[in-house]
Enzyme design. Structure first.
Site, PDB file in Angstrom:
ATOM      1  N   GLY A   9       3.338  -5.509  25.636  1.00 22.32           N
ATOM      2  CA  GLY A   9       4.165  -6.641  25.214  1.00 22.32           C
ATOM      3  C   GLY A   9       3.398  -7.691  24.447  1.00 22.32           C
ATOM      4  N   GLY A  25       1.508  -1.108   3.807  1.00 16.04           N
ATOM      5  CA  GLY A  25       0.846  -2.380   3.476  1.00 16.04           C
ATOM      6  C   GLY A  25       1.424  -3.440   4.395  1.00 16.04           C
ATOM      7  N   GLY A  49       6.188   6.581  10.082  1.00 14.39           N
ATOM      8  CA  GLY A  49       6.002   5.826   8.852  1.00 14.39           C
ATOM      9  C   GLY A  49       6.050   4.328   9.071  1.00 14.39           C
ATOM     10  N   GLY A  74       1.731  -6.618   4.267  1.00 15.85           N
ATOM     11  CA  GLY A  74       2.635  -7.590   3.666  1.00 15.85           C
ATOM     12  C   GLY A  74       3.982  -6.967   3.351  1.00 15.85           C
ATOM     13  N   ALA A  75       3.942  -5.844   2.633  1.00  5.84           N
ATOM     14  CA  ALA A  75       5.190  -5.195   2.228  1.00  5.84           C
ATOM     15  C   ALA A  75       5.997  -4.750   3.454  1.00  5.84           C
ATOM     16  CB  ALA A  75       4.876  -4.002   1.333  1.00  5.84           C
ATOM     17  N   ASN A 109       0.830  -1.223   0.000  1.00  4.77           N
ATOM     18  CA  ASN A 109       0.000   0.000   0.000  1.00  4.77           C
ATOM     19  C   ASN A 109       0.850   1.253   0.000  1.00  4.77           C
ATOM     20  OD1 ASN A 109      -2.293  -1.583   0.389  1.00  4.77           O
ATOM     21  ND2 ASN A 109      -2.318  -1.293   2.601  1.00  4.77           N
ATOM     22  N   ASN A 115      -3.599  -8.829  17.418  1.00  3.89           N
ATOM     23  CA  ASN A 115      -3.522  -7.874  18.531  1.00  3.89           C
ATOM     24  C   ASN A 115      -4.807  -8.039  19.346  1.00  3.89           C
ATOM     25  OD1 ASN A 115      -5.592  -6.346  17.383  1.00  3.89           O
ATOM     26  ND2 ASN A 115      -4.246  -4.775  16.571  1.00  3.89           N
ATOM     27  N   ALA A 144       2.493  -0.152  11.996  1.00  4.53           N
ATOM     28  CA  ALA A 144       3.374  -1.234  11.543  1.00  4.53           C
ATOM     29  C   ALA A 144       4.227  -1.845  12.646  1.00  4.53           C
ATOM     30  CB  ALA A 144       4.251  -0.799  10.374  1.00  4.53           C
ATOM     31  N   ALA A 145       3.941  -1.511  13.913  1.00  7.30           N
ATOM     32  CA  ALA A 145       4.658  -2.181  15.016  1.00  7.30           C
ATOM     33  C   ALA A 145       4.423  -3.686  14.917  1.00  7.30           C
ATOM     34  CB  ALA A 145       4.161  -1.659  16.365  1.00  7.30           C
ATOM     35  N   GLY A 146       3.168  -4.035  14.623  1.00  6.12           N
ATOM     36  CA  GLY A 146       2.823  -5.452  14.521  1.00  6.12           C
ATOM     37  C   GLY A 146       3.556  -6.114  13.358  1.00  6.12           C
ATOM     38  N   ASP A 147       3.748  -5.395  12.278  1.00  4.64           N
ATOM     39  CA  ASP A 147       4.448  -5.953  11.112  1.00  4.64           C
ATOM     40  C   ASP A 147       5.935  -6.151  11.435  1.00  4.64           C
ATOM     41  OD1 ASP A 147       2.036  -5.721   9.763  1.00  4.64           O
ATOM     42  OD2 ASP A 147       2.495  -3.693   9.079  1.00  4.64           O
ATOM     43  N   ASP A 204       0.717   4.618   2.013  1.00  6.52           N
ATOM     44  CA  ASP A 204       0.064   5.159   3.216  1.00  6.52           C
ATOM     45  C   ASP A 204      -0.004   6.680   3.125  1.00  6.52           C
ATOM     46  OD1 ASP A 204       0.044   2.551   4.077  1.00  6.52           O
ATOM     47  OD2 ASP A 204       1.519   2.842   5.694  1.00  6.52           O
TER      48      ASP A 204
HETATM   49  P1  ATP Z   1      -0.008  -2.362  14.035  1.00  3.41           P
HETATM   50  O1  ATP Z   1      -1.383  -2.786  13.574  1.00  3.41           O
HETATM   51  O2  ATP Z   1       0.062  -0.939  14.479  1.00  3.41           O
HETATM   52  O3  ATP Z   1       1.059  -2.769  13.103  1.00  3.41           O
HETATM   53  P2  ATP Z   1      -0.540  -4.294  16.079  1.00  3.41           P
HETATM   54  O4  ATP Z   1      -1.792  -3.664  16.585  1.00  3.41           O
HETATM   55  O5  ATP Z   1      -0.645  -5.495  15.204  1.00  3.41           O
HETATM   56  O6  ATP Z   1       0.346  -3.191  15.377  1.00  3.41           O
HETATM   57  P3  ATP Z   1       0.619  -4.072  18.685  1.00  3.41           P
HETATM   58  O7  ATP Z   1       0.110  -4.971  19.738  1.00  3.41           O
HETATM   59  O8  ATP Z   1       0.214  -2.643  18.742  1.00  3.41           O
HETATM   60  O9  ATP Z   1       0.357  -4.756  17.287  1.00  3.41           O
HETATM   61  O10 ATP Z   1       2.193  -4.073  18.693  1.00  3.41           O
HETATM   62  C1  ATP Z   1       2.976  -5.199  18.351  1.00  3.41           C
HETATM   63  C2  ATP Z   1       4.178  -5.272  19.253  1.00  3.41           C
HETATM   64  O11 ATP Z   1       4.930  -4.059  19.101  1.00  3.41           O
HETATM   65  C3  ATP Z   1       3.843  -5.374  20.735  1.00  3.41           C
HETATM   66  O12 ATP Z   1       3.629  -6.719  21.108  1.00  3.41           O
HETATM   67  C4  ATP Z   1       5.086  -4.729  21.367  1.00  3.41           C
HETATM   68  O13 ATP Z   1       6.125  -5.665  21.473  1.00  3.41           O
HETATM   69  C5  ATP Z   1       5.477  -3.662  20.334  1.00  3.41           C
HETATM   70  N1  ATP Z   1       4.910  -2.351  20.674  1.00  3.41           N
HETATM   71  C6  ATP Z   1       3.739  -1.813  20.248  1.00  3.41           C
HETATM   72  N2  ATP Z   1       3.531  -0.607  20.780  1.00  3.41           N
HETATM   73  C7  ATP Z   1       4.602  -0.347  21.552  1.00  3.41           C
HETATM   74  C8  ATP Z   1       5.015   0.768  22.384  1.00  3.41           C
HETATM   75  N3  ATP Z   1       4.242   1.843  22.518  1.00  3.41           N
HETATM   76  N4  ATP Z   1       6.195   0.660  23.030  1.00  3.41           N
HETATM   77  C9  ATP Z   1       6.991  -0.430  22.885  1.00  3.41           C
HETATM   78  N5  ATP Z   1       6.672  -1.492  22.136  1.00  3.41           N
HETATM   79  C10 ATP Z   1       5.499  -1.464  21.479  1.00  3.41           C
HETATM   80  O1  RIB Z   2       0.128  -2.485   9.686  1.00  2.00           O
HETATM   81  C1  RIB Z   2       0.273  -1.186   9.194  1.00  2.00           C
HETATM   82  C2  RIB Z   2      -0.224  -1.105   7.771  1.00  2.00           C
HETATM   83  O2  RIB Z   2      -1.615  -1.306   7.762  1.00  2.00           O
HETATM   84  C3  RIB Z   2      -0.024   0.250   7.117  1.00  2.00           C
HETATM   85  O3  RIB Z   2       1.223   0.382   6.495  1.00  2.00           O
HETATM   86  C4  RIB Z   2      -1.200   0.345   6.149  1.00  2.00           C
HETATM   87  O4  RIB Z   2      -0.830   0.254   4.813  1.00  2.00           O
HETATM   88  C5  RIB Z   2      -2.141  -0.779   6.566  1.00  2.00           C
HETATM   89  O5  RIB Z   2      -2.100  -1.798   5.646  1.00  2.00           O
END
Ligand code: ATP
Ligand code: RIB
Length: 314
Positions: free
Chosen positions: A226, A40, A289, A42-43, A12, A184, A251-254, A14
């Protein structure tokens, strides 16, 4: 030889507005800034794994618009093999993202070309999928394709990690084929909504329910608290997040999923892989980003070294 990570998922552009808070329904707020970033789910996972020094191939679609070529170049500049990124007659995927003052976000994704990634388009990618060390997928592509992939992965004994985002209820047959699921907190409740008869489950109950449904291993992502690891016949383990100042959690989750897969493929334990993934994700939230926030292997190593000397966990 190192077996590559193969990511099958969305690509994607963004469109990101920062504001003091995320608007409520019917509310208009004045934003502070606007930027575009490559994103995105995946990317992002592909770029994160490549920046960690791992061999990665991306399987996905971009559109015939001007974004398509830029998105493809962004991936290859980051070291991702784009041989199996198709250009299809559609607009490229876009995500409209609002970020609030604590780095929190809300996102609308318009799939565009990602929605055209049918099982048929995976045909040419079969040899790399078969030879993958891990296949990573998310839910910004058709569910039919994710189901097909899960069957393919099972048939060829390739571990398959699904980030069920954005969440929807998934068939039991798909859940049973997952080596890892990594929702999440919101996604966890959405995945189990009808099975829990709309009751909110505790995280332990939700993890147990996913294991009971046949998922082989569960990791619940709990944001700044965590993550929780749940595996059959083992005590659950909570891995605290690293305490960092959040600039943008997009993208923390990615970042986390890429770190987890790289950890596993480097033969680290589940515990060590989750700590490594937490460090990758923590570093990503300190930067703006999606793809530009992904840290390099050296940055993660330095961060972990510094953390072990100060023991600064959230
Ligand atoms: P996103 O959809 O924004 O990519 P997500 O909702 O799938 O993320 P989160 O649970 O928000 O996933 O975050 C994934 C991991 O990133 C958490 O398990 C943690 O290890 C780390 N993390 C997220 N937010 C923080 C934060 N504010 N400080 C430190 N680590 C964080
Ligand atoms: O996980 C973050 C991503 O979700 C963003 O980069 C956005 O493109 C959406 O797909």
């Amino acid at each position: 030889m190192q077996k590559p990570i193969v990511v099958v998922g969305s690509i994607n552009l963004d469109l990101v507005a920062r504001a003091d808070h995320i608007p409520q329904v019917g509310e208009t707020v004045i934003g502070r800034s606007f930027n575009t970033f490559f994103g995105g789910k995946g990317a992002n996972q592909a770029v994160a794994a490549a920046k960690l020094g791992y061999a990665v191939s991306m399987v996905g679609n971009v559109g015939t618009d001007a974004f398509g070529a830029q998105l493809r170049k962004g991936l290859s500049d980051a070291g991702v093999d784009t041989t199996h990124v198709n250009t299809v007659e559609n607009s490229s995927g876009t995500a409209l993202i609002t970020i609030g003052s604590r780095g929190e976000n809300s996102i609308v994704v318009v799939p565009g070309a990602n929605g055209d990634l049918t099982p048929k388009l995976l045909e040419n990618a079969k040899p790399i999928l078969q030879g993958a060390g891990f296949i990573l997928a998310q839910l910004e592509i058709p569910l039919e394709t994710v189901e097909y992939l899960s069957q393919f992965a099972e048939r060829h004994s390739v571990p398959f990690m699904l980030d069920p985002a954005p969440a929807c209820e998934l068939p039991d047959s798909l859940l049973r084929r997952l080596s890892w699921i990594t929702p999440n907190e919101t996604e966890t409740q959405q995945l189990l909504r009808s099975r829990s008869m709309n009751q909110t489950l505790t995280r332990d109950e939700a993890a147990d329910e996913l294991l009971a449904l046949g998922v082989q291993n569960v990791l619940l992502k709990l944001g700044s608290r965590g993550c929780l690891i749940a595996q059959p016949s083992k005590p659950k383990e909570l891995i605290p997040a690293f305490a960092v100042e959040a600039v943008d959690t997009t993208a923390a989750g990615d970042a986390f999923n890429a770190g987890l897969a790289v950890g596993f493929l480097r033969r680290s334990s589940v515990h060590a892989s989750a700590i490594f993934a937490s460090a990758v994700a923590a570093l990503s939230v300190t930067r703006a980003g999606a793809q530009p926030s992904m840290p390099s292997a050296d940055e993660v190593e330095q961060f972990l070294r510094k953390q072990s000397s100060t023991s600064n966990r959230g």
